[in-house]
Design a protein around this motif. Sequence first.
Motif, PDB file in Angstrom:
ATOM      1  N   LYS A  96      35.483 -41.234 -35.938  1.00  8.06           N
ATOM      2  CA  LYS A  96      36.701 -40.443 -35.769  1.00  8.06           C
ATOM      3  C   LYS A  96      37.824 -40.970 -36.659  1.00  8.06           C
ATOM      4  N   ARG A  97      38.890 -40.163 -36.778  1.00  8.44           N
ATOM      5  CA  ARG A  97      40.075 -40.619 -37.489  1.00  8.44           C
ATOM      6  C   ARG A  97      40.691 -41.799 -36.744  1.00  8.44           C
ATOM      7  N   CYS A 102      42.490 -44.647 -31.764  1.00 10.97           N
ATOM      8  CA  CYS A 102      43.538 -45.373 -31.042  1.00 10.97           C
ATOM      9  C   CYS A 102      44.032 -44.573 -29.842  1.00 10.97           C
ATOM     10  N   GLY A 103      44.096 -43.248 -29.985  1.00 10.03           N
ATOM     11  CA  GLY A 103      44.480 -42.417 -28.855  1.00 10.03           C
ATOM     12  C   GLY A 103      43.491 -42.507 -27.715  1.00 10.03           C
ATOM     13  N   LEU A 109      42.528 -47.452 -21.600  1.00  8.77           N
ATOM     14  CA  LEU A 109      43.184 -48.643 -21.079  1.00  8.77           C
ATOM     15  C   LEU A 109      44.277 -48.305 -20.064  1.00  8.77           C
ATOM     16  N   ARG A 110      45.042 -47.275 -20.362  1.00 11.89           N
ATOM     17  CA  ARG A 110      46.217 -46.981 -19.530  1.00 11.89           C
ATOM     18  C   ARG A 110      45.877 -46.172 -18.281  1.00 11.89           C
ATOM     19  N   TYR A 111      44.942 -45.234 -18.412  1.00 13.17           N
ATOM     20  CA  TYR A 111      44.729 -44.293 -17.312  1.00 13.17           C
ATOM     21  C   TYR A 111      43.349 -44.390 -16.650  1.00 13.17           C
ATOM     22  N   HIS A 148      44.042 -33.745 -21.598  1.00 12.78           N
ATOM     23  CA  HIS A 148      43.549 -34.638 -22.654  1.00 12.78           C
ATOM     24  C   HIS A 148      42.626 -35.707 -22.064  1.00 12.78           C
ATOM     25  N   ILE A 149      42.987 -36.217 -20.880  1.00  9.33           N
ATOM     26  CA  ILE A 149      42.155 -37.237 -20.239  1.00  9.33           C
ATOM     27  C   ILE A 149      40.808 -36.644 -19.844  1.00  9.33           C
TER      28      ILE A 149
END
Length: 387
Positions: A96-97, A102-103, A109-111, A148-149
């Motif tokens: 991937k790009r 990173c997204g 990590l966050r959710y 998105h998640i």
Amino acid sequence: MNRTRHHQSGHVFLKGSNWYLRYREDVTREDGSIERIQKCRRLAKAGGKYRSKRSVEQLAEEILRPLNDGTSTAESTMSLNQFIEDLYLPYAEEQKRRSTYCGYKNLWLRYVKPDGGLALRDFRTLDGQRVLRSIADREDLSRPTLGHIKHFLSGVFRYARRQGVLDSPNPMHDVEIPKGRPAGETYAYSLEEEAMMLTALPEPAATVVATAAFTGARKGEIRGLLWENYDGSEIRVMKSVWRSHVEEPKRPKSKGSIPVVAQLKTLLEQHRAACGKPSRGFVFADASGKPMNLDALARDVIRPALDKSGVEWHGWHAFRRGLATNLHRQGASDKVIQQILRHANVTTTMNIYVKTVSSDAAAAMRTLETMCATTVQPMPLASTQEM
């Protein structure tokens, strides 16, 4: 290395008021090694149709069948977190790009990570719903972000299926996105606002803003514009820059040529002359020749200048929405706007990028009023005596 598979029937036994199955299974450890361990699972509560050992053997067979026929792999025993960290993210980093990778990593990590302890093969639609609901309860997220998640998790399970780790349907397919906070209304700059900006801004900020306004290029694409891809009449979008990474544009259709209007051509030629008339390299470069940091430009130059002029700053993407809206107001067709913005789907162009301003709505209603005056005759009101 493939391990020899042994057919097993397991051991069904009664303990207390429940039937249990004891069997062996290959599992993946945190260090990546595979170990064969003994496991025990509850089958059913004893009684009713499960009074005898024979009555629960079918339940045992359903558990053992994937192990005996080879459709259950040791990797499927990995937790969701371990699979994401050890297998999916390395794949995303390679394929991937950089911005996409990173997204994905930040989403995990966050959710996702706090709820990612369940074994991959035990993850059901119910668990996917529970994870999204848990995230929505503890985080103040908009519904698009929750979407998105869900998309990220769905991609994880699609990858697991492609790698043969899972052979079951994607558990995220039927998960409903929970209700989140309303998404903020997006903004589109008008031509009038853009003209005020160009008057208020110094160079090279004015030319950068004009490029954003009159090409509709994304922020990363503006940073990736090259002089060798500009011929005076059009400019080709071939690269995108995210942070310090030069990469391909967002999608294959994002590559393309954009016509350059006369006003932008004048500014670009003046900017080129001020840079020493380069024939190659980044159109908007810093002192070292690297792509200009547009976030820093907005923070240090654009916003202070606009604050003095009374023009509100809504970010770089508002220029892209503004171009779509301004072209739509001038009567450009949906397909033409799609081509200029280089969207893969015209629905995205019209539903997300084109904004109907209040003056357009009022003008449309006045036109409708005029048409109604000549084609729709109101019925006379009945008198009170007739009623």
